[in-house]
Design a protein around this motif. Structure first.
Motif, short mmCIF file in Angstrom:
data_model
loop_
_atom_site.label_atom_id
_atom_site.label_comp_id
_atom_site.label_asym_id
_atom_site.label_seq_id
_atom_site.Cartn_x
_atom_site.Cartn_y
_atom_site.Cartn_z
N LEU A 198 0.82 -1.21 0.00
CA LEU A 198 0.00 0.00 0.00
C LEU A 198 0.86 1.26 0.00
CD1 LEU A 198 -2.75 -1.09 2.55
CD2 LEU A 198 -2.93 -1.00 0.07
N ALA A 199 2.04 1.18 0.62
CA ALA A 199 2.93 2.34 0.63
C ALA A 199 3.37 2.71 -0.78
CB ALA A 199 4.15 2.05 1.51
N PHE A 200 3.58 1.69 -1.61
CA PHE A 200 3.98 1.91 -3.01
C PHE A 200 2.83 1.49 -3.93
CE2 PHE A 200 7.93 1.39 -0.66
CZ PHE A 200 8.73 2.41 -1.17
N ASP A 201 1.66 1.99 -3.65
CA ASP A 201 0.42 1.62 -4.35
C ASP A 201 0.67 1.47 -5.86
OD1 ASP A 201 -2.07 1.39 -5.49
OD2 ASP A 201 -2.96 3.04 -4.38
N PRO A 202 0.56 0.22 -6.37
CA PRO A 202 0.91 -0.01 -7.78
C PRO A 202 -0.23 0.22 -8.76
CG PRO A 202 0.41 -2.10 -6.73
CD PRO A 202 0.26 -1.04 -5.66
N THR A 203 -1.41 0.65 -8.30
CA THR A 203 -2.58 0.74 -9.18
C THR A 203 -2.31 1.59 -10.41
OG1 THR A 203 -4.07 0.47 -7.28
CG2 THR A 203 -5.01 1.37 -9.31
N GLU A 204 -1.77 2.78 -10.21
CA GLU A 204 -1.57 3.70 -11.33
C GLU A 204 -0.59 3.14 -12.35
OE1 GLU A 204 -0.37 8.40 -12.15
OE2 GLU A 204 -0.38 7.58 -10.11
N VAL A 205 0.53 2.60 -11.87
CA VAL A 205 1.53 2.10 -12.81
C VAL A 205 1.04 0.83 -13.51
CG1 VAL A 205 2.83 0.69 -11.16
CG2 VAL A 205 3.99 1.67 -13.14
N ILE A 206 0.27 -0.01 -12.83
CA ILE A 206 -0.31 -1.19 -13.50
C ILE A 206 -1.22 -0.74 -14.63
CG2 ILE A 206 -1.94 -3.10 -13.21
CD1 ILE A 206 -0.80 -3.53 -10.41
N ASP A 207 -2.04 0.27 -14.37
CA ASP A 207 -2.93 0.79 -15.41
C ASP A 207 -2.12 1.36 -16.57
OD1 ASP A 207 -5.61 1.53 -16.35
OD2 ASP A 207 -4.93 3.59 -16.04
N GLU A 208 -1.04 2.04 -16.27
CA GLU A 208 -0.19 2.62 -17.33
C GLU A 208 0.42 1.51 -18.20
OE1 GLU A 208 2.64 4.92 -15.22
OE2 GLU A 208 1.27 6.57 -14.79
N VAL A 209 0.92 0.46 -17.55
CA VAL A 209 1.55 -0.63 -18.31
C VAL A 209 0.52 -1.35 -19.17
CG1 VAL A 209 2.66 -2.89 -18.08
CG2 VAL A 209 3.45 -0.97 -16.68
N LEU A 210 -0.66 -1.64 -18.61
CA LEU A 210 -1.69 -2.34 -19.38
C LEU A 210 -2.20 -1.49 -20.53
CD1 LEU A 210 -3.76 -4.05 -16.52
CD2 LEU A 210 -1.97 -5.04 -17.96
N THR A 211 -2.35 -0.19 -20.31
CA THR A 211 -2.79 0.71 -21.37
C THR A 211 -1.74 0.77 -22.49
OG1 THR A 211 -4.05 2.05 -19.80
CG2 THR A 211 -3.48 3.06 -21.92
N ALA A 212 -0.47 0.84 -22.10
CA ALA A 212 0.60 0.86 -23.10
C ALA A 212 0.65 -0.45 -23.87
CB ALA A 212 1.94 1.13 -22.42
N MET A 243 6.05 -2.95 -13.82
CA MET A 243 5.08 -2.56 -12.79
C MET A 243 5.76 -2.35 -11.44
SD MET A 243 1.94 -5.14 -13.78
CE MET A 243 1.12 -5.04 -15.36
N ILE A 244 6.61 -3.30 -11.05
CA ILE A 244 7.27 -3.20 -9.74
C ILE A 244 8.22 -2.02 -9.71
CG2 ILE A 244 8.85 -4.37 -8.16
CD1 ILE A 244 7.66 -7.03 -9.17
N TYR A 245 9.04 -1.90 -10.76
CA TYR A 245 10.02 -0.81 -10.81
C TYR A 245 9.31 0.54 -10.83
CZ TYR A 245 14.15 1.83 -12.22
OH TYR A 245 15.19 2.72 -12.26
N GLY A 246 8.23 0.62 -11.60
CA GLY A 246 7.48 1.88 -11.68
C GLY A 246 6.86 2.27 -10.36
N ALA A 247 6.34 1.27 -9.62
CA ALA A 247 5.72 1.57 -8.32
C ALA A 247 6.76 2.00 -7.30
CB ALA A 247 4.96 0.34 -7.82
N LEU A 248 7.91 1.32 -7.28
CA LEU A 248 8.95 1.63 -6.29
C LEU A 248 9.58 2.99 -6.54
CD1 LEU A 248 10.78 -1.81 -5.98
CD2 LEU A 248 9.19 -0.78 -4.35
#
Length: 395
Positions: A198-212, A243-248
């Motif tokens: 939750l500290a590095f909430d990955p929702t936004e970056v997951i959406d970005e990767v899937l959209t790309a 996704m992981i790298y983008g969230a971190l």
């Protein structure tokens, strides 16, 4: 050795004492949700409180499996707690939701706290017997126990060995007040993992990767892809890294980082309480984790200095979390290192290249005594190639 012994060993059930509460029939007949509802109506007692907390703990794991099953979200390759558990395929799955990971771990943190509330008063002499072969997760939410939903089958598959031989045989554990501390420690461990996600909430970056990904598939069109590319066939790994790298790389939520640190410290405290209670036990009755004079219900005899070695590892971790020992970094060791306590107090984005180089961590570097890794190495030598599995078991 540990894998085969732990999941293939079958134990004939002993006769429970009059004070023991047998939880197995309730779970087998009603599932975890039904068992929790039934236990919630019963009068509080140490045995009932422990059973209710245990069912809530398992119910939290069941919820994560159900959430993932709805979307066919198989994260087995990721290897994270909870996410690594295997799933049967869902022939009618909903589209993947970018918020799934965040929602899942928010539920885990809340459910672990709820499980602990049930253990108030779970002290004194009691016994709760559980046949692990009768525990099942209603993964597809149809209210019935289907193949692949058994706890032992799920655990065995998560360890890479499929459904264990003898999974239908009785494997009875008698949990007591010492084990309540062990289970509380595990709730804090999973809560810590949840807060870090939750500290590095990955929702936004997951959406970005899937959209790309969708945009790139559109660009590719119907033209056959060049299968000679060295990354072809590895898309899922590349996506996970992105996704992981983008969230971190994003600023973490400070409150969740603090909560994760506090949960880890609480886990260590509960672990100490567990080993202290286990050391004073004189019985030898279907033990979950035995002391030096007991044998586990799995048929495993732990080395006599297991508690000493494991508590030493946890003490080293506690010292790092509290900042009394530093984490080594190749640029400044052995005379200096990274103060993890200060890093957790004022967390920053995880820029991997900068951290490996060192310049991204210089504000947290200082002179001092480094954490000693000898205790961890001695523990690993004691259990040889099974050290990681014993760590998961001992918590």
């Amino acid at each position: 050795m540990f894998r085969s012994t732990l999941f293939a060993c079958a134990l004939a059930a002993g006769t429970a004492s009059a004070q023991d509460f047998d939880l197995s029939p309730l779970i087998e007949a009603q599932g975890l949700a039904g068992a929790e509802a039934s236990l919630a109506t019963q009068a509080p007692s140490p045995a009932r409180n422990f059973a209710l907390g245990g069912v809530r703990f398992l119910g939290a794991i069941e919820k994560t499996l159900q959430m993932r099953y709805r979307h066919n979200a198989d994260f087995g390759r990721l290897g994270l707690p909870v996410l690594r558990l295997p799933l049967p395929p869902n022939p009618d799955a909903a589209p993947f939701d970018p918020a799934l990971v965040t929602d899942l771990f928010r539920g885990v943190t809340e459910d672990m706290a709820q499980a602990r509330t049930a253990w108030t008063g779970a002290e004194g002499g009691f016994g709760v017997t559980v046949d692990l072969a009768k525990i099942w997760f209603d993964i597809n939410e149809n209210g019935a126990e289907d193949p692949g939903e058994q706890l032992l089958a799920t655990a065995g598959a998560a360890l890479g060995q499929g459904a264990p031989e003898g999974a239908d045989d009785a494997l009875v554990i008698r949990f007591d007040s010492a084990d309540a501390a062990w289970l509380r420690a595990y709730t804090y461990l999973l809560e810590a993992v949840g807060h870090l996600v939750l500290a590095f909430d990955p929702t936004e970056v997951i959406d970005e990767v899937l959209t790309a990904n969708a945009a790139m598939r559109e660009l590719q069109g119907r033209v056959p892809a060049d299968r000679g590319s060295y990354l072809r066939g590895s898309e899922i790994y590349v996506d996970m890294v992105a996704m992981i790298y983008g969230a971190l790389n994003r600023p973490p939520d400070v409150a969740h980082v603090h909560a994760a640190r506090d949960a880890l410290l609480a886990m260590i405290a509960e672990n100490r309480a567990f080993w202290g209670a286990v050391a004073s036990e004189t019985d030898n009755d279907r033990e979950w984790i035995p002391n030096a004079t007991q044998v586990s219900a799995f048929g495993i005899e732990l080395p006599p200095d297991t508690a000493q070695r494991w508590l030493a590892v946890l003490s080293d971790a506690e010292a790092v979390l509290n900042g009394t020992r530093l984490i080594g970094h190749w640029r400044v060791e052995p005379g200096a290192g990274i103060n993890a306590a200060r890093l957790l107090e004022t967390p920053i984005p995880v820029h991997i290249v900068e951290w490996v180089h060192g310049h991204g961590l210089t504000p947290y570097m200082e002179r001092g005594i480094l954490a000693d890794t000898d205790n961890l190495r001695q523990f690993e030598r004691m259990f040889s190639g099974d050290a990681l599995l014993f760590m998961l078991w001992l918590n």
